[in-house]
Scaffold this motif. Structure first.
Motif, PDB file in Angstrom:
ATOM      1  N   LEU A 182       0.806  -1.216   0.000  1.00  0.00           N
ATOM      2  CA  LEU A 182       0.000   0.000   0.000  1.00  0.00           C
ATOM      3  C   LEU A 182       0.843   1.271   0.000  1.00  0.00           C
ATOM      4  CD1 LEU A 182      -3.088  -0.148  -0.045  1.00  0.00           C
ATOM      5  CD2 LEU A 182      -3.074   0.480   2.367  1.00  0.00           C
ATOM      6  N   VAL A 183       1.948   1.256   0.737  1.00  0.00           N
ATOM      7  CA  VAL A 183       2.801   2.454   0.819  1.00  0.00           C
ATOM      8  C   VAL A 183       3.494   2.697  -0.518  1.00  0.00           C
ATOM      9  CG1 VAL A 183       4.736   3.538   2.001  1.00  0.00           C
ATOM     10  CG2 VAL A 183       3.163   2.067   3.276  1.00  0.00           C
ATOM     11  N   LEU A 184       4.046   1.625  -1.100  1.00  0.00           N
ATOM     12  CA  LEU A 184       4.707   1.764  -2.402  1.00  0.00           C
ATOM     13  C   LEU A 184       3.700   2.139  -3.484  1.00  0.00           C
ATOM     14  CD1 LEU A 184       7.160  -1.286  -2.234  1.00  0.00           C
ATOM     15  CD2 LEU A 184       7.566   1.092  -1.568  1.00  0.00           C
ATOM     16  N   ASN A 187       2.966   5.818  -3.153  1.00  0.00           N
ATOM     17  CA  ASN A 187       4.052   6.652  -3.680  1.00  0.00           C
ATOM     18  C   ASN A 187       4.030   6.725  -5.214  1.00  0.00           C
ATOM     19  OD1 ASN A 187       4.871   7.204  -1.120  1.00  0.00           O
ATOM     20  ND2 ASN A 187       6.590   5.750  -1.118  1.00  0.00           N
ATOM     21  N   ASN A 221       8.836  11.709   3.319  1.00  0.00           N
ATOM     22  CA  ASN A 221       8.082  10.598   3.883  1.00  0.00           C
ATOM     23  C   ASN A 221       7.068  11.112   4.886  1.00  0.00           C
ATOM     24  OD1 ASN A 221       9.143   8.230   2.609  1.00  0.00           O
ATOM     25  ND2 ASN A 221      11.067   8.776   3.598  1.00  0.00           N
ATOM     26  N   LEU A 223       4.062  11.638   7.152  1.00  0.00           N
ATOM     27  CA  LEU A 223       3.247  10.635   7.831  1.00  0.00           C
ATOM     28  C   LEU A 223       1.860  10.577   7.201  1.00  0.00           C
ATOM     29  CD1 LEU A 223       3.413   8.765  10.338  1.00  0.00           C
ATOM     30  CD2 LEU A 223       2.255  10.576  11.598  1.00  0.00           C
ATOM     31  N   PRO A 224       1.377   9.363   6.909  1.00  0.00           N
ATOM     32  CA  PRO A 224       0.006   9.280   6.423  1.00  0.00           C
ATOM     33  C   PRO A 224      -0.983   9.545   7.570  1.00  0.00           C
ATOM     34  CG  PRO A 224       0.969   7.089   6.635  1.00  0.00           C
ATOM     35  CD  PRO A 224       2.048   8.068   6.985  1.00  0.00           C
ATOM     36  N   PHE A 225      -2.254   9.561   7.241  1.00  0.00           N
ATOM     37  CA  PHE A 225      -3.290   9.754   8.251  1.00  0.00           C
ATOM     38  C   PHE A 225      -4.355   8.700   8.030  1.00  0.00           C
ATOM     39  CE2 PHE A 225      -7.288  11.647   9.810  1.00  0.00           C
ATOM     40  CZ  PHE A 225      -6.909  11.797  11.135  1.00  0.00           C
ATOM     41  N   ARG A 226      -4.815   8.106   9.120  1.00  0.00           N
ATOM     42  CA  ARG A 226      -5.851   7.077   8.970  1.00  0.00           C
ATOM     43  C   ARG A 226      -7.105   7.456   9.731  1.00  0.00           C
ATOM     44  NH1 ARG A 226      -4.220   0.943   9.062  1.00  0.00           N
ATOM     45  NH2 ARG A 226      -3.672   1.562   6.935  1.00  0.00           N
ATOM     46  N   ARG A 265      -7.711  16.293   8.103  1.00  0.00           N
ATOM     47  CA  ARG A 265      -7.952  15.143   8.991  1.00  0.00           C
ATOM     48  C   ARG A 265      -9.398  15.069   9.458  1.00  0.00           C
ATOM     49  NH1 ARG A 265      -3.183  13.648  12.801  1.00  0.00           N
ATOM     50  NH2 ARG A 265      -1.631  13.265  11.236  1.00  0.00           N
ATOM     51  N   THR A 266      -9.914  16.205   9.878  1.00  0.00           N
ATOM     52  CA  THR A 266     -11.310  16.218  10.321  1.00  0.00           C
ATOM     53  C   THR A 266     -12.218  15.843   9.154  1.00  0.00           C
ATOM     54  OG1 THR A 266     -10.745  17.919  11.928  1.00  0.00           O
ATOM     55  CG2 THR A 266     -13.080  17.630  11.436  1.00  0.00           C
TER      56      THR A 266
ATOM     57  N   GLU B 203      -2.557  -5.164   8.450  1.00  0.00           N
ATOM     58  CA  GLU B 203      -2.123  -3.787   8.190  1.00  0.00           C
ATOM     59  C   GLU B 203      -3.188  -2.737   8.518  1.00  0.00           C
ATOM     60  OE1 GLU B 203      -1.453  -2.724   4.062  1.00  0.00           O
ATOM     61  OE2 GLU B 203      -2.806  -4.280   3.365  1.00  0.00           O
ATOM     62  N   LEU B 232       3.173   0.090   6.214  1.00  0.00           N
ATOM     63  CA  LEU B 232       4.614  -0.196   6.155  1.00  0.00           C
ATOM     64  C   LEU B 232       5.086  -0.336   4.721  1.00  0.00           C
ATOM     65  CD1 LEU B 232       4.821  -2.847   9.018  1.00  0.00           C
ATOM     66  CD2 LEU B 232       5.709  -0.502   9.083  1.00  0.00           C
ATOM     67  N   LEU B 305      -1.092   9.297  13.853  1.00  0.00           N
ATOM     68  CA  LEU B 305      -1.699   8.686  12.671  1.00  0.00           C
ATOM     69  C   LEU B 305      -3.217   8.828  12.635  1.00  0.00           C
ATOM     70  CD1 LEU B 305      -0.746   6.824  10.276  1.00  0.00           C
ATOM     71  CD2 LEU B 305      -1.412   4.890  11.719  1.00  0.00           C
ATOM     72  N   THR B 306      -3.853   8.896  13.807  1.00  0.00           N
ATOM     73  CA  THR B 306      -5.322   9.007  13.843  1.00  0.00           C
ATOM     74  C   THR B 306      -5.776  10.182  14.694  1.00  0.00           C
ATOM     75  OG1 THR B 306      -5.422   7.536  15.752  1.00  0.00           O
ATOM     76  CG2 THR B 306      -5.725   6.529  13.606  1.00  0.00           C
ATOM     77  N   LEU B 308      -7.007  13.667  15.979  1.00  0.00           N
ATOM     78  CA  LEU B 308      -7.669  14.916  15.609  1.00  0.00           C
ATOM     79  C   LEU B 308      -7.409  15.932  16.702  1.00  0.00           C
ATOM     80  CD1 LEU B 308     -11.235  14.025  14.338  1.00  0.00           C
ATOM     81  CD2 LEU B 308      -9.140  14.380  13.032  1.00  0.00           C
TER      82      LEU B 308
END
Lengths: 310, 310
Positions: A182-184, A187, A221, A223-226, A265-266, B203, B232, B305-306, B308
């Motif tokens: 997923l990360v690759l 990108n 790089n 940071l992603p957000f989930r 994010r919100t 993941e 990752l 990462l999560t 708010l």
């Protein structure tokens, strides 16, 4: 701020483990617009046929959505019939393009000042035509699907280069990138053009990946957000869940004074919230009775779902 | 507080898309103990053969783990060989029970005061024997796998009734419950005995479901909790990821003065953190160089990462 969505307004026939409907109001622009309408002013550019009923148009106008950009053409509206055995994947049983087959979208003059543009899932050649007409849009987000990624990639590429945010699901991301990590994959897709990418994971929420410097992201790089999704006891109809996520996300973002990382994010959380409501009933049914109070109560639940004490 | 883990200490042969190792230290109790050792005192009850090397034992003792409960038996240690094509699912190529075939676990007297008991994935008949000997444990958590759920369900049922927390993955949860909806599956499993259930999503993190009143949960539809996982770039070896999650979760929980809802949530995040480190190298390699400082830095990343803004 005004949000213009371009995409399908259609009729759907849907079968899920919870039941079946023969013909209900559907289409990506419909689901998107209804979800976004709880946050901001929404305008639709689309096409329907002579069979499009006043009652169905009223579903949109009752939520304050501007439908003047929905062209009426001779013939029948776009129709899709699908079945879900696994709730994560629809099997298409019938697709009738009808009025969509010869559609050449034209933005009404009074829509040209829209700050926010959403290119819902549709032929990327049409997405690009709309993008060209909306050169002044401040932010452009879009969606696509496996069919266009596979058979119309050459048309999709210039659309990707125009997007601030692309929203797609796991399978589409892996297909578009030709990469299962997923990360690759993220990108590679960011290298195709979008400044940010939101990959939707169904019941596991969604992850945003950021290109360098986009939406306050720092470094190569970033940071992603989930955003999480609420585990649901019953999914009645997944149709439009992704469009409703996009509508909640983009509608909230368009309502904010600034496009900050915090607003992004919100907005992701509101996207998850709207997706979770959409699947509770068939078609647009849940959106028709939903209130902003219910939305904000679920938003609090979603916060609580992953919240740690400081 | 002392945490006793019962499970396998073994040798593994592992092939993944990143490479292959012929024979490395492994076993569920090994992976669990190493992860938990960063948070609390850990004791292992297990069995190994004459081939178990002083060097491999030193991997455990170097982390302060008490290995006096690892019985030495005539013959060879448990050996497993597996291959991952898809990183979410191992294909077992070889299983040699060896000393495990005739193992009858006995808790050393000095371990009987352990407040926290973890029953790692192993024959449920043995898990029950250990549970019976550890009647005074304050909290009992456990793991199992598809093999025991399928072929040894009658032996598994009394174990489930003894557990405060069961940790399993998505596929195992659906198999145990005979139900594909995650919420309904969780409810069925909670009815089998555990006070709380953690379902691991690889993941996509993990979700905790709570029985009424457990760990501060209120009402019959207590809100679940979801800990994220960091997307990752590379997963070198998924072996032991679930055990490391459990070790981080339970090790942190055992280090806390009270078993509150807030402690449970933070423990879930530490579980995700330890799982994310475990997969970075083959076998136990990453745990051998890991520091608490690195753990806490990643914990902050997971929060971020999560997170708010309030």
């Amino acid at each position: 701020m005004s949000l213009l969505v371009f995409g399908t307004v259609a009729y759907d026939g849907i079968t899920t483990p919870s039941g079946s409907v023969d013909r209900v109001l559907g289409g990506a622009a419909t689901h998107f617009a209804l979800a976004a309408s709880f946050f901001t002013d929404v305008r639709i550019v689309s096409v329907v046929g002579e069979d499009f009923s006043a009652e169905d148009e009223a579903v949109l106008t009752a939520r304050g959505i501007d439908t003047a950009g929905i062209e009426r053409a001779a013939g029948k509206s776009f129709f899709w019939r699908g079945e879900y055995e696994d709730l994560n994947q629809a099997t298409t049983l019938d697709t009738q393009l009808n009025v969509l087959a010869t559609f050449a979208p034209k933005i009404p003059p009074q829509y040209l000042d829209s700050d926010f543009l959403f290119l819902a899932n549709i032929d990327p050649a049409l997405q690009l035509q709309v993008r060209r007409q909306m050169a002044a849009a401040r932010l452009v987000c879009g969606d696509t699907m496996n069919y266009w990624i596979g058979a119309h990639r050459a048309n999709l590429q210039p659309v990707l280069r125009e997007l601030d945010v692309l929203l797609i699901n796991d399978g589409e991301a892996k297909m578009l990138a030709g990469e299962t990590n997923l990360v690759l994959a993220a990108n590679r897709i960011l290298a195709m053009g979008p400044r940010a990418l939101i990959i939707k994971h169904g019941e596991f929420g969604a992850t945003a990946f950021f290109g360098e410097g986009s939406f306050g992201a720092a470094g190569t790089n970033a940071l992603p957000f989930r955003a999480p999704a609420l585990p649901l006891r019953e999914v009645v109809d997944p149709t439009g869940a992704g469009d409703s996520f996009a509508g909640g996300f983009y509608g909230y973002l368009a309502s904010q004074p600034q496009l900050t990382a915090a607003a992004f994010r919100t907005a992701m959380f509101y996207g998850s919230v709207m997706g979770s409501f959409a699947v509770e009933k068939f078609g647009t049914e849940r959106m028709q009775t939903l209130t902003r109070q219910q939305i904000d109560a679920r938003f609090q639940l979603f916060r609580e779902l992953t919240h740690l004490e400081p």
